[in-house]
Design a protein around this motif. Structure first.
Motif, PDB file in Angstrom:
ATOM      1  N   SER A 189       0.802  -1.259  -0.291  1.00  0.00           N
ATOM      2  CA  SER A 189      -0.325  -0.034  -0.397  1.00  0.00           C
ATOM      3  C   SER A 189       1.153   0.963   0.003  1.00  0.00           C
ATOM      4  O   SER A 189       2.138   1.165   0.055  1.00  0.00           O
ATOM      5  CB  SER A 189      -0.602   0.045   1.582  1.00  0.00           C
ATOM      6  N   SER A 206       3.126   5.412  -8.248  1.00  0.00           N
ATOM      7  CA  SER A 206       3.455   5.392  -9.714  1.00  0.00           C
ATOM      8  C   SER A 206       4.844   4.655 -10.041  1.00  0.00           C
ATOM      9  O   SER A 206       4.634   4.573 -11.721  1.00  0.00           O
ATOM     10  CB  SER A 206       2.259   5.452 -10.713  1.00  0.00           C
ATOM     11  N   LYS A 254       1.215  -9.536  -6.960  1.00  0.00           N
ATOM     12  CA  LYS A 254       0.465  -8.643  -7.602  1.00  0.00           C
ATOM     13  C   LYS A 254       1.662  -7.594  -6.357  1.00  0.00           C
ATOM     14  O   LYS A 254       2.135  -6.847  -7.438  1.00  0.00           O
ATOM     15  CB  LYS A 254      -0.703  -8.014  -7.034  1.00  0.00           C
ATOM     16  N   ASN A 295      -1.822   1.171 -16.480  1.00  0.00           N
ATOM     17  CA  ASN A 295      -2.805   1.457 -15.789  1.00  0.00           C
ATOM     18  C   ASN A 295      -3.575   0.596 -14.477  1.00  0.00           C
ATOM     19  O   ASN A 295      -4.239   1.320 -13.663  1.00  0.00           O
ATOM     20  CB  ASN A 295      -3.661   2.069 -16.486  1.00  0.00           C
ATOM     21  N   GLU A 296      -3.277  -0.610 -15.104  1.00  0.00           N
ATOM     22  CA  GLU A 296      -3.793  -1.880 -14.256  1.00  0.00           C
ATOM     23  C   GLU A 296      -3.495  -1.859 -12.727  1.00  0.00           C
ATOM     24  O   GLU A 296      -4.060  -2.935 -11.820  1.00  0.00           O
ATOM     25  CB  GLU A 296      -3.653  -2.990 -15.041  1.00  0.00           C
ATOM     26  N   SER A 335      -1.286   0.947 -11.736  1.00  0.00           N
ATOM     27  CA  SER A 335      -0.782   2.022 -10.852  1.00  0.00           C
ATOM     28  C   SER A 335      -2.831   2.584 -10.484  1.00  0.00           C
ATOM     29  O   SER A 335      -2.441   4.234 -10.194  1.00  0.00           O
ATOM     30  CB  SER A 335      -0.840   3.345 -12.221  1.00  0.00           C
ATOM     31  N   SER A 336      -3.389   2.020 -11.067  1.00  0.00           N
ATOM     32  CA  SER A 336      -5.189   2.801  -9.516  1.00  0.00           C
ATOM     33  C   SER A 336      -4.945   2.827  -8.222  1.00  0.00           C
ATOM     34  O   SER A 336      -5.639   3.742  -7.835  1.00  0.00           O
ATOM     35  CB  SER A 336      -6.271   1.836 -11.095  1.00  0.00           C
ATOM     36  N   GLY A 337      -4.279   2.173  -7.867  1.00  0.00           N
ATOM     37  CA  GLY A 337      -4.051   1.757  -6.555  1.00  0.00           C
ATOM     38  C   GLY A 337      -3.174   2.648  -5.217  1.00  0.00           C
ATOM     39  O   GLY A 337      -3.269   2.597  -4.601  1.00  0.00           O
ATOM     40  N   THR A 347      -0.220   5.661  -4.989  1.00  0.00           N
ATOM     41  CA  THR A 347      -1.309   7.399  -4.315  1.00  0.00           C
ATOM     42  C   THR A 347      -0.295   8.326  -5.259  1.00  0.00           C
ATOM     43  O   THR A 347       0.341   8.160  -6.338  1.00  0.00           O
ATOM     44  CB  THR A 347       0.222   7.751  -3.210  1.00  0.00           C
TER      45      THR A 347
END
Length: 224
Positions: free
Chosen positions: A110, A114, A197, A213-214, A216-218, A220
């Motif tokens: 977490s 990116s 992941k 993109n798949e 980097s959506s999570g 900060t």
């Protein structure tokens, strides 16, 4: 000159002398340490950031008390610089880093960014993630015996970490080894899924490639 004024002047003078003597005593003790607090901090961070949970016994002598690493919250970092502020027998260590994320006990990453900043980046955020701990000048430390028991020993006067609770700071390569090792030991499908992941993200960081993109959506927002 009144007697009251003379007494006050004597109290102030004695206080000043006492503070000076305490300061000199702390300086004398620090001079007897086998290395400076900055050297200790650099040596600790260099070693600690490359160790896995089963290797932490190598760090025992760095602590005043038995270390208790908090592996439920691990910081993946690139170290930028280490600074020291010393007052008497206590030194505050400040570690400037680029944070790559936090790992929890389920191997979920977490607070990751990116993209990984390259060395000597011109980014305004370069080195802006700080961690710290205190060093105490002490001649006592704990040693783990073969039976797992901890014994306090007297040793050479050294700068040692005061707080035994420590959230590990590990490098990218160490994080990859850690996630692979813990995933291989686990039978929990959630842990294995998180690990897959996380490893994908860390491999992108290793190549300094921006996350797709798949993934980097999570991430900060960070800064560039």
């Amino acid at each position: 000159m009144s007697m009251k004024f003379i007494k006050l002047a004597l109290v102030v003078a004695l206080g000043t002398i006492t503070l000076w003597a305490q300061s000199q005593s702390a300086q004398d003790l620090a001079g007897r340490a086998n290395e400076s607090p900055l050297e200790t901090a650099r040596r600790f961070v260099r070693l600690e950031s490359g160790l896995l949970p089963d290797q932490w016994s190598e760090l025992t002598n760095f602590f005043v008390e038995t270390p208790k690493p908090q592996w439920n919250k691990v910081h993946v970092i690139d170290v930028v610089d280490i600074g020291i502020g010393t007052s008497g027998d206590i030194s505050d260590v400040s570690i400037s880093t680029n944070s790559l994320g936090e790992l929890d006990s389920s191997l979920r990453l977490s607070k990751y960014t990116s993209t990984r900043l390259p060395p000597e980046s011109a980014s305004a955020c370069y080195g802006d993630d700080y961690f710290g701990f205190n060093l105490l000048l002490s001649d006592k430390h704990w040693k783990i015996a073969a039976d797992g028991s901890a014994k306090q020993l007297n040793g050479p006067l050294s700068w040692r970490i005061e707080d035994p609770s420590f959230e590990p700071l590990i490098t990218l390569n160490t994080a990859i080894r850690y996630v692979r090792q813990m995933s291989a030991k686990s039978t929990d499908p959630v842990v294995r899924m998180n690990a897959a992941k996380t490893l994908t993200i860390l491999e992108y960081y290793k190549k300094y490639k921006p996350l797709p993109n798949e993934l980097s959506s999570g991430a900060t927002a960070g800064c560039q």
